[in-house]
Design a protein around this motif. Sequence first.
Motif, PDB file in Angstrom:
ATOM      1  N   MET A 156      47.700  45.353  45.521  1.00  0.00           N
ATOM      2  CA  MET A 156      47.697  44.534  44.309  1.00  0.00           C
ATOM      3  C   MET A 156      48.581  43.309  44.474  1.00  0.00           C
ATOM      4  SD  MET A 156      45.684  45.048  42.076  1.00  0.00           S
ATOM      5  CE  MET A 156      45.451  44.076  40.601  1.00  0.00           C
TER       6      MET A 156
ATOM      7  N   PRO B 237      46.209  40.087  46.243  1.00  0.00           N
ATOM      8  CA  PRO B 237      44.870  40.234  45.655  1.00  0.00           C
ATOM      9  C   PRO B 237      43.715  39.927  46.605  1.00  0.00           C
ATOM     10  CG  PRO B 237      46.327  39.128  44.129  1.00  0.00           C
ATOM     11  CD  PRO B 237      47.074  39.245  45.420  1.00  0.00           C
TER      12      PRO B 237
ATOM     13  N   ARG C  45      40.723  42.517  47.322  1.00  0.00           N
ATOM     14  CA  ARG C  45      39.301  42.229  47.095  1.00  0.00           C
ATOM     15  C   ARG C  45      38.486  42.517  48.347  1.00  0.00           C
ATOM     16  NH1 ARG C  45      40.882  38.254  43.568  1.00  0.00           N
ATOM     17  NH2 ARG C  45      41.186  36.696  45.192  1.00  0.00           N
TER      18      ARG C  45
ATOM     19  N   GLN D 191      40.855  50.288  40.735  1.00  0.00           N
ATOM     20  CA  GLN D 191      40.088  49.969  39.519  1.00  0.00           C
ATOM     21  C   GLN D 191      41.007  50.001  38.307  1.00  0.00           C
ATOM     22  OE1 GLN D 191      36.977  52.884  39.750  1.00  0.00           O
ATOM     23  NE2 GLN D 191      35.572  51.482  40.775  1.00  0.00           N
TER      24      GLN D 191
ATOM     25  N   ARG E  29      43.197  46.963  38.071  1.00  0.00           N
ATOM     26  CA  ARG E  29      42.435  45.785  37.641  1.00  0.00           C
ATOM     27  C   ARG E  29      42.155  45.811  36.163  1.00  0.00           C
ATOM     28  NH1 ARG E  29      37.867  44.581  41.821  1.00  0.00           N
ATOM     29  NH2 ARG E  29      39.157  44.092  43.611  1.00  0.00           N
TER      30      ARG E  29
ATOM     31  N   THR F 213      43.681  41.442  30.373  1.00  0.00           N
ATOM     32  CA  THR F 213      43.992  40.086  30.836  1.00  0.00           C
ATOM     33  C   THR F 213      44.999  39.391  29.928  1.00  0.00           C
ATOM     34  OG1 THR F 213      41.841  39.634  29.881  1.00  0.00           O
ATOM     35  CG2 THR F 213      42.054  39.335  32.257  1.00  0.00           C
TER      36      THR F 213
ATOM     37  N   GLN G 241      51.016  46.528  35.236  1.00  0.00           N
ATOM     38  CA  GLN G 241      49.858  47.022  35.982  1.00  0.00           C
ATOM     39  C   GLN G 241      49.962  48.500  36.341  1.00  0.00           C
ATOM     40  OE1 GLN G 241      49.955  43.799  38.862  1.00  0.00           O
ATOM     41  NE2 GLN G 241      48.023  43.034  38.024  1.00  0.00           N
TER      42      GLN G 241
END
Lengths: 510, 248
Positions: free
Chosen positions: A339, A342, A346, A396, A399, A403, A424
């Motif tokens: 994390m 990023p 990804r 997951q 994420r 936001t 997070q």
Amino acid sequence: MTVTRSLLGVVATILVWEAIARIQPNSVFFSGPSDVANYIIGHSGLLFRAAVETTGNAVIGFLWGNFVAFALACLVILIPRSEWVVSALALLVFCIPLIASGPILRVLFGPGSGPQITLAALAVYYTTFLSLVVGLRAISQNWTDLMTIYGRGRLSTLLIVRLRASLPYLFVGLQIAAPAAFLGAMIGEFTGAEKGLGVLTLRAMRGLQTDATWALALISASLAMLGYACVGLIKEKLTPHAPTILVSTPRGRSDHSFPAQVIGVAAIAALVFFLWQGSMDAFNLNPFFAKRPGDIWQFLSHPANMNTLLNALGATLAYAIPGYLAGLALGAGLAVVLMLWPPVARAIMPTAITLRAVPIITTAPLLVLAFGRGFTGTVAIVAVMIFFPTLVACLQGLRQTPTQIVDLFESYGVTRFKLLRSAQIPAMLPALFASARMAVPAALLAVTTAEWLATGRGIGVLMALTASTSDYNMLWSCVVLLCLVAVGAFAMVAWCEKRVLRIYASEQLA
Amino acid sequence: MTAADISCENVRKSFDRTDAVAEFSTVFQAGRTTALVGPSGCGKSTILRMIAGLDAPDAGLIRLGPETPKQVARRGGLSMAFQDPSLLPWRTVRSNIALGAELARKPAGGVDDLIHLVGLDGFADHRPAELSGGMRQRAAIARSLISEPEFLLLDEPFGAVDAITRRRLNQDLPPLWRRRKTTTILVTHSVEEAVLLSDRVIVLSPRPARILSDIQIDIEGLRTAAETNSAKFQALKSKVLAALEEAA
């Protein structure tokens, strides 16, 4: 571009692999690609027949398991009162490690492919059941209102709205189920079939045939992944926008008081005993191998038997618990570390999602070759089995940090560490606990399989021995005990989960 | 089809010890349109949901003609348009509208006429995801009309519709309801809409909902947008606004 890059990656991997193999020729635990290829070419007929056998059983089991999952999920939706009984029984059956039900099914079915198919079905029904129940429920209240306005009941709502709306969820479940079915079929073959990749694997391991072990592991993993890819393709066509599902159990009866919960558990236990005794009597199964609850009780009331069993369990747990904790810690830890970078996260995500689906058991023989038949090897198998699902779930979860909260933190210019620690990681906890729960049966499956295949100690071996010496009282006792341990551990994780999430994610328990 | 009254007698409803509706009694006359207006959260939607049979009152009696809401629902005599269009995303506009008839077990005749009425010509074979919010809402309104219900419940269905279409719908829909003798209840925030569309406006108090004022809208004949400029319309609108201000 991506295709070229992937191809280059594959070629590079094979070259490195071959180079390592050349450095250590005649190694007992390592085979290079050329050795593996030679073995496959030399035994193509045998391997092909075995692959067809195993795949066939996996496919039939996949269909049966998902059919049962579908029927159970529809039942829960149509008769909501049935939910806690159905969910509890489904969970209980899911908690029995496949390797434990294998020998029993073998005795019940005799020779043939019955056990493999049943185990394949058992390996898939629970994940499909869970994701389907989530999907069937995940419809807007306006739709159920709409149906009520026209006087339509649960059946119409199921047929017209819920089934179609649950398709994306169904496919997420089916995709995980495809390789799992393959795993179930192979475990069925481990427990005494005549044909199939599992039988060849067992033979290769016992004969220390390194090339054969590698070839079989590769073929098994590839076939399982092929199933994953096929369902994935259908999923892409039918439901391009798949939801993110944290596969977790349907909401428990958390709103009930302690006495009500005790009564509920007692009722389930009584139901299980009734089904156990009743089904054996109804089918008139031979008491020589089909042991009833009373037989087990009598058997375990001899201290010597109880001691043997508990010693074996102790040995098993000594491997299972470190492996379980290591797998969870590594999965969650790597997710958190990723994390912080990023772009790396990804890039790794698709690979991790794919690797999550590899039935680790198919590669367990390789882990045994690499880490040995002792503590390290077994713990590695357990940890690897749990690592990938945890990593994916935690990524997951991380994420899913809202936001707005991330924006809020960033507007204050906080560091990435601070954001991770304060926003997070708490957002990841529900996902971590969901995978911790699902990892309990997985850990027991992995440890007993490793014992069965390699280490020669623990409850897995006790089952193998008693199955071959027809000591069916001990075999059934092992199964009952493993099941109790799994349910107990599952309940313990769920208890911790409730305590922790009450603080960090109260909306998840609402 | 004969029109029937909707009667509410001493209806009460509370959620978690908060009273949403207290002692609500009135008769919504057969074949007429009644608007419910009131401050946000006053319980208008709760009243509508109870009449639709979606929520059961804690006390009191609701009858649609001689029947209970559930009985009417079961024979497909009721329909409702929600604040949210709630279309099924996998069905086309045409099929979403036809769903209203399908669910009410009635023939789905006249889908195209309704598509024209709500101004969705050319979009019949589109899926909801390809439409704007207002267009989806219009499809949902058409869905509520296709089954030719005796009782029509509208829960702020024009909220997301653009001003021009809203004006057209305000003009085209009432004649349809009158022709069909539909007993209609409209929940709305717009005072102008309430006066333009209905035969009667009920102004509700803040929670728990009670009837503060009951205003007859006695404008005869066809109501057009031009009507909103008339002195009579303005007077009625002021009357409703005054009652609302009193409520707040």
